[in-house]
Design a protein around this motif. Structure first.
Motif, PDB file in Angstrom:
ATOM      1  N   TRP A 265       0.824  -1.211   0.000  1.00 27.09           N
ATOM      2  CA  TRP A 265       0.000   0.000   0.000  1.00 27.09           C
ATOM      3  C   TRP A 265       0.854   1.254   0.000  1.00 27.09           C
ATOM      4  O   TRP A 265       0.462   2.275  -0.568  1.00 27.09           O
ATOM      5  CB  TRP A 265      -0.987  -0.002   1.165  1.00 27.09           C
ATOM      6  CG  TRP A 265      -2.158  -0.876   0.850  1.00 27.09           C
ATOM      7  CD1 TRP A 265      -2.441  -2.092   1.398  1.00 27.09           C
ATOM      8  CD2 TRP A 265      -3.162  -0.632  -0.142  1.00 27.09           C
ATOM      9  NE1 TRP A 265      -3.565  -2.613   0.803  1.00 27.09           N
ATOM     10  CE2 TRP A 265      -4.032  -1.750  -0.128  1.00 27.09           C
ATOM     11  CE3 TRP A 265      -3.416   0.424  -1.042  1.00 27.09           C
ATOM     12  CZ2 TRP A 265      -5.139  -1.845  -0.972  1.00 27.09           C
ATOM     13  CZ3 TRP A 265      -4.512   0.321  -1.882  1.00 27.09           C
ATOM     14  CH2 TRP A 265      -5.352  -0.792  -1.847  1.00 27.09           C
ATOM     15  N   ASN A 266       2.025   1.171   0.625  1.00 26.94           N
ATOM     16  CA  ASN A 266       2.913   2.321   0.604  1.00 26.94           C
ATOM     17  C   ASN A 266       3.387   2.606  -0.821  1.00 26.94           C
ATOM     18  O   ASN A 266       3.453   3.756  -1.261  1.00 26.94           O
ATOM     19  CB  ASN A 266       4.093   2.059   1.542  1.00 26.94           C
ATOM     20  CG  ASN A 266       5.048   3.234   1.609  1.00 26.94           C
ATOM     21  OD1 ASN A 266       6.174   3.138   1.138  1.00 26.94           O
ATOM     22  ND2 ASN A 266       4.590   4.341   2.148  1.00 26.94           N
ATOM     23  N   GLN A 267       3.665   1.548  -1.575  1.00 32.89           N
ATOM     24  CA  GLN A 267       4.065   1.707  -2.975  1.00 32.89           C
ATOM     25  C   GLN A 267       2.901   2.274  -3.795  1.00 32.89           C
ATOM     26  O   GLN A 267       3.081   3.069  -4.698  1.00 32.89           O
ATOM     27  CB  GLN A 267       4.436   0.342  -3.579  1.00 32.89           C
ATOM     28  CG  GLN A 267       5.679  -0.273  -3.031  1.00 32.89           C
ATOM     29  CD  GLN A 267       6.911   0.420  -3.570  1.00 32.89           C
ATOM     30  OE1 GLN A 267       7.513   1.226  -2.860  1.00 32.89           O
ATOM     31  NE2 GLN A 267       7.277   0.139  -4.793  1.00 32.89           N
ATOM     32  N   GLN A 268       1.706   1.825  -3.441  1.00 33.25           N
ATOM     33  CA  GLN A 268       0.515   2.190  -4.190  1.00 33.25           C
ATOM     34  C   GLN A 268       0.185   3.675  -4.008  1.00 33.25           C
ATOM     35  O   GLN A 268      -0.183   4.358  -4.959  1.00 33.25           O
ATOM     36  CB  GLN A 268      -0.650   1.326  -3.688  1.00 33.25           C
ATOM     37  CG  GLN A 268      -1.822   1.237  -4.613  1.00 33.25           C
ATOM     38  CD  GLN A 268      -1.500   0.428  -5.852  1.00 33.25           C
ATOM     39  OE1 GLN A 268      -0.635  -0.437  -5.830  1.00 33.25           O
ATOM     40  NE2 GLN A 268      -2.172   0.727  -6.952  1.00 33.25           N
TER      41      GLN A 268
ATOM     42  N   LYS B 194      -9.897   3.480  -3.361  1.00 34.76           N
ATOM     43  CA  LYS B 194      -8.470   3.345  -3.105  1.00 34.76           C
ATOM     44  C   LYS B 194      -7.714   3.268  -4.416  1.00 34.76           C
ATOM     45  O   LYS B 194      -8.244   2.793  -5.430  1.00 34.76           O
ATOM     46  CB  LYS B 194      -8.211   2.054  -2.330  1.00 34.76           C
ATOM     47  CG  LYS B 194      -8.416   2.196  -0.862  1.00 34.76           C
ATOM     48  CD  LYS B 194      -7.868   0.955  -0.185  1.00 34.76           C
ATOM     49  CE  LYS B 194      -8.577   0.721   1.114  1.00 34.76           C
ATOM     50  NZ  LYS B 194      -8.447  -0.663   1.556  1.00 34.76           N
ATOM     51  N   SER B 195      -6.482   3.705  -4.343  1.00 35.36           N
ATOM     52  CA  SER B 195      -5.611   3.636  -5.503  1.00 35.36           C
ATOM     53  C   SER B 195      -5.570   2.200  -6.026  1.00 35.36           C
ATOM     54  O   SER B 195      -5.419   1.251  -5.262  1.00 35.36           O
ATOM     55  CB  SER B 195      -4.227   4.090  -5.053  1.00 35.36           C
ATOM     56  OG  SER B 195      -3.238   3.433  -5.764  1.00 35.36           O
ATOM     57  N   GLY B 196      -5.755   2.063  -7.335  1.00 33.48           N
ATOM     58  CA  GLY B 196      -5.715   0.723  -7.929  1.00 33.48           C
ATOM     59  C   GLY B 196      -7.088   0.094  -8.077  1.00 33.48           C
ATOM     60  O   GLY B 196      -7.252  -0.866  -8.812  1.00 33.48           O
ATOM     61  N   VAL B 197      -8.092   0.629  -7.387  1.00 33.91           N
ATOM     62  CA  VAL B 197      -9.444   0.094  -7.514  1.00 33.91           C
ATOM     63  C   VAL B 197     -10.091   0.728  -8.736  1.00 33.91           C
ATOM     64  O   VAL B 197     -10.035   1.940  -8.919  1.00 33.91           O
ATOM     65  CB  VAL B 197     -10.287   0.392  -6.257  1.00 33.91           C
ATOM     66  CG1 VAL B 197     -11.723  -0.054  -6.442  1.00 33.91           C
ATOM     67  CG2 VAL B 197      -9.674  -0.292  -5.051  1.00 33.91           C
ATOM     68  N   ARG B 198     -10.701  -0.094  -9.575  1.00 28.29           N
ATOM     69  CA  ARG B 198     -11.239   0.434 -10.845  1.00 28.29           C
ATOM     70  C   ARG B 198     -12.752   0.317 -10.941  1.00 28.29           C
ATOM     71  O   ARG B 198     -13.319   0.397 -12.035  1.00 28.29           O
ATOM     72  CB  ARG B 198     -10.588  -0.299 -12.014  1.00 28.29           C
ATOM     73  CG  ARG B 198      -9.124   0.051 -12.133  1.00 28.29           C
ATOM     74  CD  ARG B 198      -8.399  -1.006 -12.913  1.00 28.29           C
ATOM     75  NE  ARG B 198      -6.964  -0.735 -12.951  1.00 28.29           N
ATOM     76  CZ  ARG B 198      -6.073  -1.619 -13.352  1.00 28.29           C
ATOM     77  NH1 ARG B 198      -6.473  -2.814 -13.727  1.00 28.29           N
ATOM     78  NH2 ARG B 198      -4.804  -1.316 -13.354  1.00 28.29           N
ATOM     79  N   THR B 199     -13.390   0.123  -9.805  1.00 29.27           N
ATOM     80  CA  THR B 199     -14.850  -0.033  -9.807  1.00 29.27           C
ATOM     81  C   THR B 199     -15.571   1.047 -10.614  1.00 29.27           C
ATOM     82  O   THR B 199     -16.545   0.739 -11.299  1.00 29.27           O
ATOM     83  CB  THR B 199     -15.387  -0.028  -8.361  1.00 29.27           C
ATOM     84  OG1 THR B 199     -14.422  -0.632  -7.526  1.00 29.27           O
ATOM     85  CG2 THR B 199     -16.708  -0.736  -8.269  1.00 29.27           C
ATOM     86  N   PRO B 200     -15.158   2.335 -10.552  1.00 36.56           N
ATOM     87  CA  PRO B 200     -15.949   3.356 -11.261  1.00 36.56           C
ATOM     88  C   PRO B 200     -15.837   3.319 -12.784  1.00 36.56           C
ATOM     89  O   PRO B 200     -16.432   4.163 -13.440  1.00 36.56           O
ATOM     90  CB  PRO B 200     -15.366   4.687 -10.733  1.00 36.56           C
ATOM     91  CG  PRO B 200     -14.558   4.353  -9.539  1.00 36.56           C
ATOM     92  CD  PRO B 200     -14.065   2.956  -9.763  1.00 36.56           C
ATOM     93  N   TRP B 201     -15.113   2.382 -13.353  1.00 33.56           N
ATOM     94  CA  TRP B 201     -14.897   2.474 -14.808  1.00 33.56           C
ATOM     95  C   TRP B 201     -16.182   2.309 -15.604  1.00 33.56           C
ATOM     96  O   TRP B 201     -16.349   2.899 -16.662  1.00 33.56           O
ATOM     97  CB  TRP B 201     -13.804   1.500 -15.273  1.00 33.56           C
ATOM     98  CG  TRP B 201     -14.219   0.068 -15.401  1.00 33.56           C
ATOM     99  CD1 TRP B 201     -14.099  -0.893 -14.454  1.00 33.56           C
ATOM    100  CD2 TRP B 201     -14.823  -0.564 -16.543  1.00 33.56           C
ATOM    101  NE1 TRP B 201     -14.600  -2.080 -14.911  1.00 33.56           N
ATOM    102  CE2 TRP B 201     -15.049  -1.926 -16.191  1.00 33.56           C
ATOM    103  CE3 TRP B 201     -15.204  -0.126 -17.810  1.00 33.56           C
ATOM    104  CZ2 TRP B 201     -15.644  -2.826 -17.060  1.00 33.56           C
ATOM    105  CZ3 TRP B 201     -15.799  -1.037 -18.680  1.00 33.56           C
ATOM    106  CH2 TRP B 201     -16.010  -2.379 -18.308  1.00 33.56           C
ATOM    107  N   LYS B 202     -17.125   1.499 -15.088  1.00 30.99           N
ATOM    108  CA  LYS B 202     -18.348   1.260 -15.857  1.00 30.99           C
ATOM    109  C   LYS B 202     -19.186   2.541 -15.981  1.00 30.99           C
ATOM    110  O   LYS B 202     -19.610   2.898 -17.076  1.00 30.99           O
ATOM    111  CB  LYS B 202     -19.187   0.163 -15.204  1.00 30.99           C
ATOM    112  CG  LYS B 202     -18.629  -1.220 -15.472  1.00 30.99           C
ATOM    113  CD  LYS B 202     -19.471  -2.294 -14.816  1.00 30.99           C
ATOM    114  CE  LYS B 202     -18.715  -3.613 -14.823  1.00 30.99           C
ATOM    115  NZ  LYS B 202     -19.256  -4.575 -13.865  1.00 30.99           N
ATOM    116  N   VAL B 203     -19.400   3.217 -14.848  1.00 29.98           N
ATOM    117  CA  VAL B 203     -20.190   4.449 -14.931  1.00 29.98           C
ATOM    118  C   VAL B 203     -19.453   5.500 -15.752  1.00 29.98           C
ATOM    119  O   VAL B 203     -20.070   6.297 -16.455  1.00 29.98           O
ATOM    120  CB  VAL B 203     -20.548   5.025 -13.532  1.00 29.98           C
ATOM    121  CG1 VAL B 203     -21.670   4.233 -12.898  1.00 29.98           C
ATOM    122  CG2 VAL B 203     -19.358   5.152 -12.629  1.00 29.98           C
TER     123      VAL B 203
END
Lengths: 330, 233
Positions: A265-268, B194-203
């Motif tokens: 998570w720190n990298q992220q 959170k960073s890396g989460v792509r859930t909003p791509w559909k909307v």
């Protein structure tokens, strides 16, 4: 440093915070009456019928483990515990999906036997240990810890394991080893929903003096049984004074190093998730306050309670950070 | 389109658009919701998701009806759908204020019933610093709030008599802000995951499609406009 057990630590629940049972029922009745009126909307029945996938009651507990032989531990928090049905269906275990209900639905594909843990890096003798030999190395204690997620919710969970320091001593790290890194399993076959955009495997780490603190629990079970898959079976760490993401799940490798390891998570997102990530109500996450937490326990709606420095373990662990600017090293 | 058919469709739409809300009430009543470890989190996402879906549905009316004059009557349902988007956005905001912020609604309601309305204020005082801090510092809150304010102003000006009072041009100018509201809502979604989460791509894809359809239509119209003039000359 003087270590005190948590029996002396102050608990966070005042008796005035506990809803009297009668009040609770009154409230429930009032709520039921209100909802009964509103719920007569014909659409309600229709909706429940046609939208089953939109909610995830997910009361399935996969691989709910076998009972463990445990001895009572010294470190117990005297606060109402989170029911197992909640702590096993509300998990952040991104390898099995990013929604908190995903791991309990998907983690049944995790194979926890055979399982080995590699001991690598700056140790006298790198080796591979079998999970069953690690589990039988020391008596398994049951310890009730507070668990504070960086997302501002918290639980109280009875974990089963023994101090990580026991295993570290067994590994005989070299004097040059300053950090210990935990690497989780990554296997697309067992994790078909493994999300992209992350640098797998999941990696977490502690300074070696942190890792040697007796509170850090090498964990094999919870609620007296072996860990459900979604909670990080068959072996994980629990560092109760840090945010939950520091606790690597399903560990396959423990690596000793002289450099601060790169952690997932720190990298992220380094401005959001520090390497230390000690629970600290005065350092807010950039997107939300960390001053309060929603305590998930048996009550139907979580109550908001103040977050304590080091998650209430300051007596035991604050000394590890004396002289450090905790706003800088968050 | 016969009047009765319009009425039937409207009833159908009301039922359909109330269904998510009814569902939420239903699962609160039958205990399914409280089996969820973090019902507050669930309600927050549920109301936010539906506000966004319905807002996108209201934006889909115009490109759809342009496909064929036979479905031009769809425009008659746009306001209704838009108002439901505002309804769910308001539920979402209320969830944030009265549940997510740490406001202890169950306790406050019990106190109110026991004749202690002061508890409502006590709770508000308790959460106000958190809310104020959020509004000042957190951009995903700011952009989400801005989206709700726009929807509020559109909802307030939605009755026909206000539209007449404002004049069609002004009214249209104001109501074009719906695009800003939709974009702000989607940005709100991206900024909160959170960073890396792509859930909003559909909307996001749907929004881009809907806005793209408008741009394409405008461009086509601009190109084809001179043609009839030439033809008549």
């Amino acid at each position: 440093m003087l270590l005190r057990n948590s029996g002396s630590a102050k608990t966070t629940i005042r008796s005035s915070d506990i809803t009297p049972e009668q009040t609770f029922h009154q409230h429930n009745q009032a709520r039921r009456r209100f909802l009964a009126g509103a719920g007569t909307l014909a659409a309600g029945a229709l909706a429940t019928r046609y939208m089953p996938d939109l909610i995830s009651p997910a009361s399935v507990v996969h691989a709910a483990g076998t009972p463990l032989k445990t001895v009572p531990g010294k470190y117990n928090v005297n606060e109402p515990q989170t029911p197992e049905s909640k702590s096993t269906t509300y998990n952040n275990f991104y390898e099995f999906g990013t929604d908190k209900s995903d791991p309990s639905k998907n983690a049944h594909t995790l194979r926890t036997r055979p399982w080995t843990v590699q001991i690598t890096g700056m140790v006298k003798k790198p080796q591979t240990l079998d999970i069953d030999s690690i589990m039988s190395y020391r008596p398994i204690e049951s310890r009730v810890y507070r668990h504070r997620c960086v997302e501002a919710w918290s639980m109280v969970i009875p974990w089963d394991g023994y101090s990580l320091s026991e295993l570290i001593n067994f590994c005989e790290p070299l004097p040059s080893a300053k950090f210990v890194q935990f690497l989780s399993l990554v296997d697309r076959k067992q994790m078909p929903d493994l999300p992209g955009g992350y640098d797998w495997p999941y990696s977490e780490g502690l300074r070696i003096d942190e890792a040697m603190h007796p509170l850090v629990l090498l964990t094999f079970g919870c609620y007296g049984n072996t860990l459900p898959n979604q909670n990080g079976a068959p072996i994980r760490v629990v560092t109760p004074w840090k945010y939950g993401f520091k606790n690597a799940k399903s560990i396959v490798r423990i690596h000793f190093t002289d450099k601060q390891p790169k952690t997932t998570w720190n990298q992220q997102s380094s401005e959001e998730y520090g390497f230390y990530s000690n629970v600290n109500p005065t350092v807010n996450h950039p997107r939300w306050s960390q001053a309060h937490e929603r305590r998930i326990d048996a009550s139907s709606f979580p109550h908001s309670i103040p977050t304590l420095p080091f998650n209430g373990y300051a007596d035991q662990v604050a000394g590890l950070y004396s002289g450090m600017d905790l706003k800088k090293f968050f | 389109m016969p009047k009765r058919a319009i009425l039937a469709i409207k009833i159908f739409l009301h039922l359909g658009l109330l269904a998510p809300f009814a569902y939420l009430l239903q699962i609160s009543r039958n205990g399914t919701l409280v089996q969820n470890a973090d019902p507050v989190n669930y309600i927050t996402h549920f109301t936010g998701d539906w506000a966004l879906y319905i807002l996108l549905a209201s934006l889909a009316i115009t490109p759809l009806r342009r496909l064929s004059p036979q479905i031009a009557f769809l425009i008659r349902f746009r306001r209704l759908i838009g108002l439901y988007a505002f309804f769910y956005a308001s539920l979402h905001l209320a969830t944030y204020i009265f549940l997510f912020s740490g406001y202890d609604l169950p306790t406050a309601l019990i106190a109110l019933k026991n004749g202690q309305p002061g508890e409502l204020v006590t709770q508000a005082k308790f959460v106000w610093p958190t809310i104020w801090d959020d509004i000042r510092k957190r951009r995903f809150i700011q952009v989400g709030f801005a989206s709700w304010v726009i929807l509020l102003s559109l909802a307030c000006t939605s009755p026909a008599f206000i539209m007449r009072a404002m004049g069609g041009k002004n009214w249209q100018r104001l109501h074009r802000l719906v695009y800003v509201a939709a974009i702000a809502a989607v940005v709100h979604f991206w900024w909160l995951v959170k960073s890396g989460v792509r859930t909003p791509w559909k909307v996001t894809a749907v929004l881009i499609l809907l806005l793209g359809a408008r741009l394409a239509y405008t461009a086509l119209k601009a190109r084809s406009k001179p043609t009839p003039k030439l033809a008549t000359q």
